[in-house]
Design a protein around this motif. Structure first.
Motif, mmCIF file in Angstrom:
data_model
loop_
_atom_site.group_PDB
_atom_site.id
_atom_site.type_symbol
_atom_site.label_atom_id
_atom_site.label_comp_id
_atom_site.label_asym_id
_atom_site.label_seq_id
_atom_site.Cartn_x
_atom_site.Cartn_y
_atom_site.Cartn_z
ATOM 1 N N GLU A 47 0.546 -1.169 -0.084
ATOM 2 C CA GLU A 47 -0.081 -0.025 0.073
ATOM 3 C C GLU A 47 0.817 1.454 -0.013
ATOM 4 O O GLU A 47 0.547 2.288 -0.793
ATOM 5 C CB GLU A 47 -1.008 0.017 1.237
ATOM 6 N N ILE A 48 1.852 1.324 0.740
ATOM 7 C CA ILE A 48 2.802 2.502 0.824
ATOM 8 C C ILE A 48 3.493 2.617 -0.456
ATOM 9 O O ILE A 48 3.381 3.768 -1.008
ATOM 10 C CB ILE A 48 3.934 2.365 1.851
ATOM 11 N N ASN A 49 3.818 1.612 -1.164
ATOM 12 C CA ASN A 49 4.452 1.665 -2.428
ATOM 13 C C ASN A 49 3.552 2.318 -3.514
ATOM 14 O O ASN A 49 3.855 3.276 -4.231
ATOM 15 C CB ASN A 49 4.969 0.341 -3.099
ATOM 16 N N LEU A 50 2.310 1.725 -3.546
ATOM 17 C CA LEU A 50 1.339 2.194 -4.322
ATOM 18 C C LEU A 50 0.933 3.841 -4.184
ATOM 19 O O LEU A 50 0.818 4.327 -5.178
ATOM 20 C CB LEU A 50 0.015 1.349 -4.375
ATOM 21 N N GLN A 51 0.786 3.914 -2.689
ATOM 22 C CA GLN A 51 0.627 5.533 -2.679
ATOM 23 C C GLN A 51 1.617 6.626 -3.021
ATOM 24 O O GLN A 51 1.472 7.484 -3.624
ATOM 25 C CB GLN A 51 0.246 5.745 -1.108
ATOM 26 N N VAL A 52 2.906 6.062 -2.781
ATOM 27 C CA VAL A 52 4.009 7.044 -3.511
ATOM 28 C C VAL A 52 3.977 6.979 -4.686
ATOM 29 O O VAL A 52 4.110 7.887 -5.337
ATOM 30 C CB VAL A 52 5.354 6.373 -2.961
ATOM 31 N N ALA A 53 3.756 6.052 -5.600
ATOM 32 C CA ALA A 53 3.651 6.065 -6.894
ATOM 33 C C ALA A 53 2.861 6.851 -7.485
ATOM 34 O O ALA A 53 2.753 7.319 -8.467
ATOM 35 C CB ALA A 53 3.510 4.458 -7.836
ATOM 36 N N LYS A 54 1.549 6.724 -6.931
ATOM 37 C CA LYS A 54 0.248 7.627 -7.372
ATOM 38 C C LYS A 54 0.766 9.151 -7.147
ATOM 39 O O LYS A 54 0.554 10.008 -7.999
ATOM 40 C CB LYS A 54 -0.891 7.529 -6.389
ATOM 41 N N LYS A 55 1.598 9.426 -6.153
ATOM 42 C CA LYS A 55 1.826 10.990 -6.127
ATOM 43 C C LYS A 55 3.189 11.214 -6.784
ATOM 44 O O LYS A 55 2.825 12.395 -7.408
ATOM 45 C CB LYS A 55 2.402 11.199 -4.323
ATOM 46 N N VAL A 56 4.003 10.266 -7.219
ATOM 47 C CA VAL A 56 4.887 10.451 -8.343
ATOM 48 C C VAL A 56 4.199 10.789 -9.542
ATOM 49 O O VAL A 56 4.637 11.634 -10.442
ATOM 50 C CB VAL A 56 5.890 9.335 -8.440
ATOM 51 N N LYS A 57 3.175 10.108 -10.074
ATOM 52 C CA LYS A 57 2.255 10.211 -11.334
ATOM 53 C C LYS A 57 1.932 11.495 -11.211
ATOM 54 O O LYS A 57 1.743 12.294 -12.158
ATOM 55 C CB LYS A 57 1.305 9.162 -11.400
ATOM 56 N N TYR A 103 5.649 5.164 -17.552
ATOM 57 C CA TYR A 103 4.895 3.976 -17.741
ATOM 58 C C TYR A 103 5.014 3.523 -16.182
ATOM 59 O O TYR A 103 5.855 3.246 -15.520
ATOM 60 C CB TYR A 103 5.454 2.753 -18.672
ATOM 61 N N TYR A 104 3.732 3.009 -15.778
ATOM 62 C CA TYR A 104 3.617 2.594 -14.200
ATOM 63 C C TYR A 104 3.028 0.911 -14.445
ATOM 64 O O TYR A 104 2.366 0.549 -15.168
ATOM 65 C CB TYR A 104 2.626 3.453 -13.638
ATOM 66 N N THR A 105 3.969 0.059 -13.679
ATOM 67 C CA THR A 105 3.610 -1.268 -13.713
ATOM 68 C C THR A 105 2.176 -1.538 -13.053
ATOM 69 O O THR A 105 1.619 -2.583 -13.463
ATOM 70 C CB THR A 105 4.620 -2.316 -13.026
ATOM 71 N N ARG A 106 1.751 -0.711 -12.154
ATOM 72 C CA ARG A 106 0.643 -0.905 -11.750
ATOM 73 C C ARG A 106 0.143 0.422 -10.762
ATOM 74 O O ARG A 106 0.892 1.246 -10.601
ATOM 75 C CB ARG A 106 0.516 -1.909 -10.515
ATOM 76 N N MET A 107 -1.219 0.654 -11.115
ATOM 77 C CA MET A 107 -1.632 2.003 -10.437
ATOM 78 C C MET A 107 -3.060 1.426 -9.555
ATOM 79 O O MET A 107 -4.034 2.322 -9.079
ATOM 80 C CB MET A 107 -2.285 2.632 -11.487
ATOM 81 N N ASP A 108 -3.109 -0.006 -9.343
ATOM 82 C CA ASP A 108 -3.944 -0.518 -8.298
ATOM 83 C C ASP A 108 -3.625 -1.707 -7.514
ATOM 84 O O ASP A 108 -2.204 -1.858 -7.491
ATOM 85 C CB ASP A 108 -5.279 -0.975 -9.167
ATOM 86 N N ARG A 131 2.117 8.341 6.933
ATOM 87 C CA ARG A 131 1.701 9.672 6.669
ATOM 88 C C ARG A 131 1.658 9.999 5.021
ATOM 89 O O ARG A 131 2.689 10.003 4.629
ATOM 90 C CB ARG A 131 2.320 10.606 7.814
ATOM 91 N N GLU A 132 0.568 10.733 4.824
ATOM 92 C CA GLU A 132 0.497 11.096 3.366
ATOM 93 C C GLU A 132 1.389 12.363 3.108
ATOM 94 O O GLU A 132 2.080 12.364 2.175
ATOM 95 C CB GLU A 132 -1.073 11.812 3.332
ATOM 96 N N ASP A 133 1.679 13.178 3.950
ATOM 97 C CA ASP A 133 2.605 14.371 3.841
ATOM 98 C C ASP A 133 3.925 13.849 3.703
ATOM 99 O O ASP A 133 4.908 14.310 3.076
ATOM 100 C CB ASP A 133 2.577 15.473 4.775
ATOM 101 N N TYR A 134 4.281 12.615 4.652
ATOM 102 C CA TYR A 134 5.756 12.138 4.377
ATOM 103 C C TYR A 134 5.885 11.341 2.903
ATOM 104 O O TYR A 134 6.946 11.419 2.365
ATOM 105 C CB TYR A 134 5.802 11.028 5.388
ATOM 106 N N GLN A 135 4.683 10.545 2.574
ATOM 107 C CA GLN A 135 4.828 9.881 1.136
ATOM 108 C C GLN A 135 5.046 11.138 -0.064
ATOM 109 O O GLN A 135 5.604 10.607 -0.882
ATOM 110 C CB GLN A 135 3.419 9.071 1.027
ATOM 111 N N GLU A 136 4.312 12.124 0.644
ATOM 112 C CA GLU A 136 4.589 13.364 -0.566
ATOM 113 C C GLU A 136 5.959 13.845 -0.936
ATOM 114 O O GLU A 136 6.559 13.790 -1.977
ATOM 115 C CB GLU A 136 3.812 14.411 -0.048
ATOM 116 N N LYS A 137 6.822 13.603 0.367
ATOM 117 C CA LYS A 137 8.189 14.021 0.227
ATOM 118 C C LYS A 137 9.037 13.195 -0.522
ATOM 119 O O LYS A 137 10.071 13.224 -1.047
ATOM 120 C CB LYS A 137 8.647 14.196 1.707
ATOM 121 N N ILE A 138 8.635 11.687 -0.248
ATOM 122 C CA ILE A 138 9.350 10.575 -0.912
ATOM 123 C C ILE A 138 9.021 10.904 -2.354
ATOM 124 O O ILE A 138 9.989 10.607 -3.032
ATOM 125 C CB ILE A 138 8.903 9.103 -0.317
#
Length: 448
Positions: A289-299, A310-315, A425-432
């Motif tokens: 779940e953490i990996n996915l949330q970080v990838a979505k923020k990168v997107k 290209y993203y290998t998964r978005m779900d 935390r979402e704000d920390y994922q944002e920084k990643i």
């Protein structure tokens, strides 16, 4: 005197009879010649049936497509010969729209070429020949096609020469651009086209033709969404392709391109784990779940840039490792970045690290350089701790198998309670995500 008169009468009668017979012979000979001439004229002037009457609709044989193909990816545009501004913006720098060639129903044979009418009209021999229609198309039985599992029916493909730059998909006459949606599933090598208002019967008799070199097979199924009608056309592709589309004369033309033909800068982002593979799990948090949330923020941050990502998964799916590797290799990406979360037996350990493939080396910039930049930028963004770089181990299949610069960043340790709280935390994922994006931009600055 009477004898003389009788002789004259007899001679006259003979002469009259001879003249009559000659006239009859002459007339009969002339008539024979006339019949022969007429028969010859009828043979030489015969007209074969219209070869477009093959169940594919009017003009079904023309597969060369309209002139020009400079549309934005995924955009459906009606090529009516007048308004083609979307196409002109990319293809015609002079601002002049190119006129699109319409379809001619009588000019084409199998596969969109001018075919020999006599060859196309030949009566099929027996059951085998009955599978081929007048246009040279293959019916589902001959290709092993037919009804498949889940209510899908195999599409019928033309067998003519694929010298066109387009694949041609016939559409119902009432179909408009807003009735069509195209979805490109790169990981599955599948192109899906939703045609609202169409039904499976239409594609049971209409032929998909043109350039089919990139297509392995196609199926048609009724749309499974309750709020939508129509059918879904699924095309299994031979690789990862981008596409352009043009809608004209009730036909959808699709041309395919390799990613490198479309984009100068290509990145693959791979959020590890997914589905039943939850990865590391500690402190009520899962790695997937953490990996996915970080990838979505990168997107969110990279959408709208000049990068193709290209993203290998978005779900919450779990693509096979081989498929993740294939996406990076087939797109010939500039870099592959895998997002992971670490764990350690020692719960006091925290910080970020990066993994690289020591066996894959590129002079100037390769996997080790990517890993170094990635760790540095992420640590800087989160104001965290760097644990250094590590060589890929046997379990790091993707990193070890990819033939472009590849690195995995482990953004923290779930086994450390303090860091686990931050990772959730979402704000920390944002920084990643900021750190990963900064690393990508830094790579291009260095390599440029």
């Amino acid at each position: 005197m009477r004898l003389s008169l009788m002789k004259k009468a007899a001679i006259g009668s003979v002469l009259y009879s001879m003249a009559a017979m000659g006239l009859i012979y002459y007339l009969s000979g002339d008539k024979a010649i006339t019949i022969s001439d007429v028969a010859q004229d009828e043979v030489s002037g015969s007209t074969l049936p219209d070869v477009t009457e093959n169940g594919a609709g009017e003009g079904a044989g023309a597969d060369s497509g309209p002139d020009g193909d400079g549309l934005l990816t995924g955009q459906i545009t009606e090529g009516d010969g007048e308004e083609k501004t979307a196409m002109a913006a990319e293809e015609n720098e002079t601002g002049q729209d190119e006129e699109k060639t319409g379809l001619s129903g009588n000019e084409a044979g199998a596969g969109g070429k001018n075919a020999d009418p006599e060859e196309n009209q030949a009566e099929p021999d027996g059951e085998e020949g009955a599978k081929e229609n007048a246009e040279g198309s293959i019916a589902p039985e001959e290709n092993g096609r037919g009804e498949t599992e889940g209510g899908r029916q195999e599409l019928i493909f033309g067998t003519g020469e694929n010298n066109s730059s387009y694949m041609r998909i016939p559409l119902p006459a009432e179909c408009k651009a807003e009735d069509i949606a195209v979805e490109n599933f790169y990981m599955n090598r599948e192109l899906c086209i939703l045609v609202d208002g169409a039904d499976s019967d239409f594609y049971a008799s209409n032929v998909i033709s043109g350039n089919l070199d990139m297509v392995e097979k196609g199926t048609c199924e009724e749309n499974d969404k309750a709020d939508e009608s129509g059918v879904k056309l699924r095309f299994s592709m031979t690789g990862v392709y981008e596409y352009h589309t043009i809608l004209e004369n009730h036909d959808l033309y699709i041309s395919f391109f390799s990613p490198r033909e479309m984009y100068d800068k290509i990145v693959v982002i791979d959020p590890a784990c997914g589905g039943s593979n939850i990865g590391n799990e500690e402190n009520e948090l899962t790695e997937k779940e953490i990996n996915l949330q970080v990838a979505k923020k990168v997107k969110e941050k990279l959408d709208g840039t000049d990068l193709k990502v290209y993203y290998t998964r978005m779900d919450d799916s779990n693509p096979a490792e081989e498929d993740r590797v294939r996406l990076a290799n087939e797109t010939k990406a500039d870099m592959y970045i895998r997002i992971q979360v670490d764990a350690n037996r020692d719960s006091s350990v925290y910080g970020a690290t990066a993994i690289y493939n020591e066996d894959y080396f590129i002079p100037g910039f390769g996997s080790v350089e990517l890993a170094d930049i990635l760790e540095r930028e992420v640590v800087t963004s989160i104001k965290g701790k760097a644990l250094g770089l590590s060589k890929a181990q046997e379990e790091d299949y993707a990193i070890r198998s990819i033939t472009v610069p590849a690195a995995a960043v482990k953004v923290g340790c779930l086994t450390n309670k303090q860091e686990a709280i931050l990772l959730g935390r979402e704000d920390y994922q944002e920084k990643i995500a900021d750190g990963i994006c900064n690393a990508i931009l830094a790579v291009y600055e260095e390599t440029d």
